[in-house]
Design a protein around this motif. Structure first.
Motif, PDB file in Angstrom:
ATOM      1  N   SER A 194       9.832  56.118  35.351  1.00 28.37           N
ATOM      2  CA  SER A 194       8.930  55.593  36.379  1.00 28.37           C
ATOM      3  C   SER A 194       7.621  55.107  35.747  1.00 28.37           C
ATOM      4  O   SER A 194       7.038  54.109  36.198  1.00 28.37           O
ATOM      5  CB  SER A 194       8.641  56.655  37.442  1.00 28.37           C
ATOM      6  N   TYR A 195       7.155  55.794  34.692  1.00 29.18           N
ATOM      7  CA  TYR A 195       5.968  55.319  33.968  1.00 29.18           C
ATOM      8  C   TYR A 195       6.265  53.968  33.298  1.00 29.18           C
ATOM      9  O   TYR A 195       5.428  53.061  33.304  1.00 29.18           O
ATOM     10  CB  TYR A 195       5.558  56.324  32.895  1.00 29.18           C
ATOM     11  N   LEU A 196       7.454  53.854  32.723  1.00 31.92           N
ATOM     12  CA  LEU A 196       7.835  52.596  32.078  1.00 31.92           C
ATOM     13  C   LEU A 196       7.915  51.472  33.111  1.00 31.92           C
ATOM     14  O   LEU A 196       7.452  50.353  32.856  1.00 31.92           O
ATOM     15  CB  LEU A 196       9.179  52.757  31.376  1.00 31.92           C
ATOM     16  N   LYS A 197       8.469  51.766  34.276  1.00 30.34           N
ATOM     17  CA  LYS A 197       8.566  50.749  35.342  1.00 30.34           C
ATOM     18  C   LYS A 197       7.176  50.259  35.732  1.00 30.34           C
ATOM     19  O   LYS A 197       6.968  49.049  35.954  1.00 30.34           O
ATOM     20  CB  LYS A 197       9.272  51.361  36.554  1.00 30.34           C
ATOM     21  N   ALA A 198       6.208  51.173  35.789  1.00 27.33           N
ATOM     22  CA  ALA A 198       4.843  50.769  36.134  1.00 27.33           C
ATOM     23  C   ALA A 198       4.272  49.819  35.090  1.00 27.33           C
ATOM     24  O   ALA A 198       3.578  48.848  35.425  1.00 27.33           O
ATOM     25  CB  ALA A 198       3.958  52.007  36.277  1.00 27.33           C
ATOM     26  N   LYS A 199       4.584  50.062  33.808  1.00 24.70           N
ATOM     27  CA  LYS A 199       4.085  49.177  32.748  1.00 24.70           C
ATOM     28  C   LYS A 199       4.756  47.802  32.812  1.00 24.70           C
ATOM     29  O   LYS A 199       4.096  46.782  32.595  1.00 24.70           O
ATOM     30  CB  LYS A 199       4.295  49.830  31.382  1.00 24.70           C
ATOM     31  N   VAL A 200       6.035  47.787  33.115  1.00 27.98           N
ATOM     32  CA  VAL A 200       6.722  46.500  33.255  1.00 27.98           C
ATOM     33  C   VAL A 200       6.168  45.736  34.455  1.00 27.98           C
ATOM     34  O   VAL A 200       5.907  44.528  34.383  1.00 27.98           O
ATOM     35  CB  VAL A 200       8.243  46.717  33.382  1.00 27.98           C
ATOM     36  N   ASP A 201       5.959  46.438  35.556  1.00 29.58           N
ATOM     37  CA  ASP A 201       5.389  45.789  36.740  1.00 29.58           C
ATOM     38  C   ASP A 201       3.986  45.259  36.460  1.00 29.58           C
ATOM     39  O   ASP A 201       3.555  44.265  37.055  1.00 29.58           O
ATOM     40  CB  ASP A 201       5.346  46.769  37.911  1.00 29.58           C
ATOM     41  N   ALA A 202       3.277  45.903  35.535  1.00 28.69           N
ATOM     42  CA  ALA A 202       1.915  45.475  35.212  1.00 28.69           C
ATOM     43  C   ALA A 202       1.884  44.299  34.246  1.00 28.69           C
ATOM     44  O   ALA A 202       0.813  43.713  34.035  1.00 28.69           O
ATOM     45  CB  ALA A 202       1.126  46.648  34.632  1.00 28.69           C
TER      46      ALA A 202
END
Length: 317
Positions: A194-202
């Motif tokens: 979920s942390y990785l998904k936030a970075k991709v979304d950013a």
């Protein structure tokens, strides 16, 4: 050229390498001697790590001690420029939170943009040796996602000083790290993803994984990322084992597991020379399986062992 463009335009699995800056006092020839044998494989890009300063104490003539900050492996930006000029290969400098203020990060990004460097790999970085856990630099970033957002701002022409006007936009392609066996500070793999998904979304455009020695963990990780809605390329990071002491060091420092077959084979070795043979063959089999599965890039952590990497890559390109 951007890493994501290399990947999107390729019709086969690419190869890339990661190197350390040499210890302070060594010249650029140390980098060329390391990379020269590997250039026959035409790497798509070369990552150059960044290292924070270490706190040391220097004894003065009166017996007192003065605290100084020493960076033992400086030169990341200069090495990237040298790689571009000497080899005509795209460099990927690492950016880390630890030891840098936002202002220092902005200045580094400006330098990279002036040099025509199109890529950065954004990382939080490790805690300093004297820290029990990671501590942000005063005026710096605590989390990789905040550092990533600063790079995105630079790409949009947004600087720390709001009065800066009539500026050009940078064009950095941003990579981030992924952990097939989860980051050691995450409570579980789902939270880590979920942390990785936030970075991709950013704004992250691709992921490079931590080293792993069991391909099943990489494939499981990619499947979990896809289920979480992460669609960017996920590049496997690969490293050979070349000494017996790494059986204990790698799990402790990098929080990775060694498969039983690998650890058993290493335990039977009578010398590090034998370990290197075992480690080379293991890495070769990993690489063949990953290439057969169609991974976009095989990313090798060379870290002082270019000959081992050469022996592997020559069998798969």
């Amino acid at each position: 050229m951007k890493v994501i463009d290399h990947i999107n335009q390729a019709n086969k699995t690419l190869v890339s390498f990661e190197i350390l800056p040499p210890l302070k006092g060594k010249g650029i020839s140390a980098i060329y001697n390391h990379l020269d044998p590997l250039m026959e494989f035409k790497p798509a890009f070369i990552n150059v790590t960044y290292h924070r300063s270490e706190t040391m104490f220097k004894k003065q003539a009166d017996g007192s001690f003065t605290k100084i900050e020493v960076r033992k492996r400086p030169g990341t930006v200069g090495i990237c420029a040298a790689i571009m000029q000497h080899y005509n290969v795209d460099p990927v400098p690492h950016l880390i939170c630890g030891g840098f203020s936002k202002e220092e990060t902005e200045n580094a990004l400006i330098d990279l943009a002036f040099l025509g460097i199109d890529n950065v790999l954004v990382l939080r970085g490790d805690a300093a040796r004297n820290e029990a856990s990671f501590e942000a630099e005063p005026g710096g970033h605590r989390y990789a996602i905040d550092l990533l957002r600063q790079v995105v701002d630079i790409n949009s022409g947004i600087y720390l000083e709001e009065e800066v006007k009539d500026h050009g936009n940078a064009r950095f392609c941003i990579g981030v790290a992924g952990y097939p066996e989860k980051h050691f500070e995450s409570p579980n793999r789902n939270t880590d993803i979920s942390y990785l998904k936030a970075k991709v979304d950013a704004g992250a455009e691709y992921v490079v994984t931590q080293m792993f020695f069991d391909n099943r963990k990489y494939f499981e990780y990619v499947d979990m990322c896809r289920e979480a809605g992460i669609t960017v390329p996920i590049l496997p990071g690969l490293k050979p084992i070349t000494s017996k002491k790494q059986m204990n060091i790698l799990p402790r420092i990098f929080h990775v597991d060694l498969p039983t077959d690998l650890s058993t084979a290493i335990a039977k070795c009578k010398s590090d020379e034998e370990v290197e043979i075992v480690g080379t063959e293991w890495l070769l089999q990993q690489s063949r399986e990953l290439k057969a599965a169609g991974v976009p890039v095989l990313h090798y952590y060379t870290l002082g062992k270019p000959k081992v990497i050469w022996n592997v890559v020559k069998e798969i390109v």
